[in-house]
Structure formats: structure tokens, C-alpha cells
Design an enzyme around this catalytic site. Sequence first.
Site, short mmCIF file in Angstrom:
data_model
loop_
_atom_site.label_atom_id
_atom_site.label_comp_id
_atom_site.label_asym_id
_atom_site.label_seq_id
_atom_site.Cartn_x
_atom_site.Cartn_y
_atom_site.Cartn_z
N CYS A 136 0.84 -1.20 0.00
CA CYS A 136 0.00 0.00 0.00
C CYS A 136 0.88 1.25 0.00
O CYS A 136 1.36 1.67 1.06
CB CYS A 136 -0.95 -0.02 1.20
N CYS A 139 -0.37 4.18 2.03
CA CYS A 139 -0.19 4.00 3.47
C CYS A 139 1.27 4.21 3.87
O CYS A 139 1.55 4.85 4.88
CB CYS A 139 -0.59 2.58 3.91
N ASP A 140 2.19 3.66 3.10
CA ASP A 140 3.57 3.55 3.58
C ASP A 140 4.60 4.37 2.81
O ASP A 140 5.76 4.44 3.23
CB ASP A 140 4.00 2.06 3.57
P1 FAD Z 1 -11.33 -4.83 5.79
O1 FAD Z 1 -10.56 -3.94 6.68
O2 FAD Z 1 -10.61 -5.63 4.77
O3 FAD Z 1 -12.17 -5.80 6.72
C1 FAD Z 1 -12.89 -6.86 6.16
C2 FAD Z 1 -13.63 -7.54 7.28
O4 FAD Z 1 -14.49 -8.52 6.74
C3 FAD Z 1 -12.73 -8.27 8.29
O5 FAD Z 1 -13.12 -7.93 9.58
C4 FAD Z 1 -13.02 -9.74 8.01
O6 FAD Z 1 -12.88 -10.54 9.19
C5 FAD Z 1 -14.46 -9.66 7.56
N1 FAD Z 1 -14.90 -10.81 6.77
C6 FAD Z 1 -14.38 -11.29 5.60
N2 FAD Z 1 -15.04 -12.40 5.24
C7 FAD Z 1 -15.97 -12.64 6.20
C8 FAD Z 1 -16.95 -13.66 6.42
N3 FAD Z 1 -17.07 -14.69 5.58
N4 FAD Z 1 -17.74 -13.59 7.52
C9 FAD Z 1 -17.63 -12.54 8.37
N5 FAD Z 1 -16.73 -11.54 8.21
C10 FAD Z 1 -15.91 -11.62 7.16
N6 FAD Z 1 -5.77 2.57 4.67
C11 FAD Z 1 -5.64 3.85 5.11
O7 FAD Z 1 -6.54 4.65 4.94
N7 FAD Z 1 -4.50 4.24 5.77
C12 FAD Z 1 -3.48 3.39 6.03
O8 FAD Z 1 -2.47 3.80 6.59
C13 FAD Z 1 -3.61 2.05 5.59
N8 FAD Z 1 -2.64 1.16 5.86
C14 FAD Z 1 -2.78 -0.14 5.45
C15 FAD Z 1 -1.77 -1.04 5.75
C16 FAD Z 1 -1.90 -2.35 5.38
C17 FAD Z 1 -0.80 -3.33 5.72
C18 FAD Z 1 -3.05 -2.78 4.66
C19 FAD Z 1 -3.20 -4.22 4.26
C20 FAD Z 1 -4.05 -1.89 4.34
C21 FAD Z 1 -3.93 -0.55 4.72
N9 FAD Z 1 -4.90 0.39 4.45
C22 FAD Z 1 -4.79 1.68 4.89
C23 FAD Z 1 -6.12 0.02 3.69
C24 FAD Z 1 -7.28 -0.19 4.68
O9 FAD Z 1 -6.87 -1.07 5.69
C25 FAD Z 1 -8.47 -0.75 3.94
O10 FAD Z 1 -8.83 0.13 2.89
C26 FAD Z 1 -9.67 -0.90 4.88
O11 FAD Z 1 -9.33 -1.69 6.00
C27 FAD Z 1 -10.84 -1.56 4.16
O12 FAD Z 1 -11.87 -1.64 5.08
P2 FAD Z 1 -13.08 -2.63 4.89
O13 FAD Z 1 -13.97 -2.36 6.06
O14 FAD Z 1 -13.65 -2.52 3.55
O15 FAD Z 1 -12.49 -4.10 4.98
#
Ligand code: FAD
Length: 321
Positions: A136, A139-140
Site C-alpha cells: 500500500c 499508506c507507507d
Molecule cells: P477490511 O478492513 O478488509 O475488513 C474486512 C472484514 O471482513 C474483516 O473484519 C473480516 O474478518 C471480515 N470478513 C471477511 N469475510 C468474512 C466472512 N465470511 N464472515 C464474516 N466476516 C468476514 N488505509 C488507510 O486509509 N490508511 C493506512 O495507513 C492504511 N494502511 C494499510 C496497511 C496495510 C498493511 C493494509 C493491508 C491496508 C492498509 N490500508 C490503509 C487500507 C485499509 O486497511 C483498507 O482500505 C480498509 O481496511 C478496508 O476496510 P473494509 O472495512 O472494507 O475491509
Amino acid sequence: MGDTRHTKVLIIGSGPAGYTAGVYASRAMLNPILVQGIEPGGQLTTTTEVENWPGDTEVQGPDLMVRMEAHAKAMGCEIIGDIISDLDLSQRPFTAKGDSGTTYTADAVILATGARAKWLGLPSEEKFKGFGVSACATCDGFFYRGQEIVVIGGGNTAVEEALFLTNFASKVTLIHRRDELRAEKILQDRLFKNPKIETLWFHQLDEVVGTDNPLGVEAVRVKHVQTGEITEIPCKGVFVAIGHAPANELVQDQLEMHMGGYVKVKPGTSATSVPGVFAAGDITDPVYRQAITSAGMGCMAALDAERFLAEQEDTAELAAE
Ligand code: FAD
Ligand code: NAP
């Protein structure tokens, strides 16, 4: 036989999208149930400093997610540690089966299952993840000011990441396994015009090389895909940008998708192709993939679900008259 729980709104996923949907749906008095999945708190629990969450100059990813969970809970959202293994969207109420044995039925579903960066699967990549290896740039990238960086991949993400990283890095080398990019032409033009970017064709990452104490990257060893020749490129950061996989397993044959498996929503809304099912966050977003955009979409999904349920009630009342 497990229990059956009915809810007006079932939120699947506990990242920024899921928890924000939980806050809004609770405040709309919908008594939502949120199922956390295998990664409670989502992707941000796998990182350290987050420096772009408004209101926090710097916050640890896991701490931010603990706060979001507490916020959703305080508003009245019921948060359950379960994994949905099967989701039936063919009729309302929708039915979700949990690994725990519980069956959830719901008048509306908010799908917030996120996406996962694809990795190459090298042991050295795993070793330096979070310590020089990232997926990302937004992010980094900031951590690599004035340093040399490599980006792996040849799609839109890789090219966008390489361009973005020139804001910080002294030099960016884009390493691709072919001699042709998959990225859109306009992005390619920008890439080739950028004096800070060099491209290395026909190469695959073979090994990330670095120090153990402190853990950090010093170089990458790359292999020519045709000759097998190994070259070492000095760098402090390695950005793997070989694609993202939206977590769409639950809805693969049930919802309309596009752009390689992202759930398609009606523009400007969170409405999917099935009325009553809303999608928020990375599962529906091939472009921004940020915590703040995911949280924003979680808010939209809860508001859309609230409106949908109100319309259903109005229709039922009219039919009863
Ligand atoms: P996610 O955070 O991906 O969460 C998905 C959720 O769905 C999880 O809780 C999982 O358990 C759940 N889930 C999946 N399948 C199932 C199922 N079958 N049943 C029940 N639950 C399920 N963004 C920033 O803005 N700033 C940053 O500094 C940043 N740093 C990052 C660093 C890293 C290493 C990574 C990987 C990503 C980073 N991001 C950052 C991106 C950010 O984390 C994502 O954009 C954000 O978390 C997406 O949110 P989301 O709620 O869509 O899903
Ligand atoms: P992508 O289009 O699937 O491209 C992945 C790239 O990584 C390809 O160049 C591929 O090489 C390479 N790759 C895959 N596996 C590899 C491996 N094991 N080793 C080395 N290289 C590997 O993924 P993406 O770039 O993340 O884009 C995903 C979707 O989101 C696309 O639909 C894209 O258009 C969209 N997107 C859009 C925007 C935008 O509109 N601004 C921005 C980002 C993404 P090959 O080319 O050889 O297969």
C-alpha cells in the site's frame, strides 16, 4: 442444531466499513448484528502507524480498530465473533450461516468483507512485511522519503503506486515479468515520462535482502524470466502491487460484479444488484481502498439500508390497508 437469530440489518465484516455501518445502523434504531469474521478489525489490524485517519496525526491501526469496535458497541450494535460460511440472497429474509452453527436471518444485509492484497508468497517477502515490504503506497510511501524503492507488477495499481511513490522516493524501479504493461495507456504515458522511474522488464522478484537487527530491507534480488540471470538492486522499500482479491466468496454467483470481482453498486449509492443487499468498503472499491473511504461507504450503506427498510414497511402498510 444451532440457534437462529433474526435482525433487521446484518453487517458482515468488522473493518472500517462494517463498524461505521454498525454505528449508523444502531443510531437509526435498527438493532444491527455485526459478524466480525476471521480478522476482527480488518486489514488495519495488520499495520502499525496510520497517518491519514482524520483527527489522529498518528494512530496505531489495531488501536483505531479497537476504538471503532467500542464505538459501534456503545451505540447498541451487537458484535458477534463468528464467520459467515454461507449466504443465501435468493429470497428475503436473507439467510446467513455462521461457523458457530448460528443461522442469521436479515431483512437487509450490509456486505463489508474487504479485499486482500495478493502477495508473491516468498519467505523473504513475509519476513520483511511491515519492515520494508508493503502492498500500500498510500499508506507507507511517506516512510521512504529520499530513498530508492522498487514496485512489482504491471497493472494499474503498480503504475499508480510507482507514480505516487515518486513524491517521496529518490528513484523508483518498476519490475515487471513481461515487457508490456497491463495498465491503461494514459498511466503508462505518465510512467514513461517520469524521470524518477526506471522499468525493468522480464524480471521476477526472487528474494528480498536485508538486515535482521533492526529488521529492514537493503536490496532485492531479481531473476530474468528467460535467462535466469540474477541481478541485485539496492532499495529500502519493496511495494508488491500484483493485484487485489476482493473477498467476494460469499456472493460470487449472487451479486453482479465487475473489475475483476468487485461487487458492483449503483453509482453514488451502496445498492447492489439485489434489493436489500448493500456493499461497502474494499469489497466494492478497486480504486481508493482506504480506511476513510471504507468508513464513508459504511455510513452510506447503513443509511441506504435504513431507507430500504422504511420503504418496505410503507409498502407492507399500504398492502394491509
Ligand atoms: P477490511 O478492513 O478488509 O475488513 C474486512 C472484514 O471482513 C474483516 O473484519 C473480516 O474478518 C471480515 N470478513 C471477511 N469475510 C468474512 C466472512 N465470511 N464472515 C464474516 N466476516 C468476514 N488505509 C488507510 O486509509 N490508511 C493506512 O495507513 C492504511 N494502511 C494499510 C496497511 C496495510 C498493511 C493494509 C493491508 C491496508 C492498509 N490500508 C490503509 C487500507 C485499509 O486497511 C483498507 O482500505 C480498509 O481496511 C478496508 O476496510 P473494509 O472495512 O472494507 O475491509
Ligand atoms: P491487475 O490488473 O490484475 O494487474 C496485476 C499485475 O501484476 C499484472 O501486470 C500481472 O502481470 C502482475 N502479476 C500478477 N501476479 C504476479 C506474480 N505472481 N508475479 C509477478 N507479477 C504478477 O491488478 P491491479 O493492477 O491491482 O488492478 C485490479 C483491477 O483494479 C483492474 O481492473 C484495474 O483496472 C483496477 N484498478 C483501477 C484503477 C483506476 O481506475 N485508477 C487503479 C487501480 C486498479 P501480467 O500483466 O503479466 O499478468
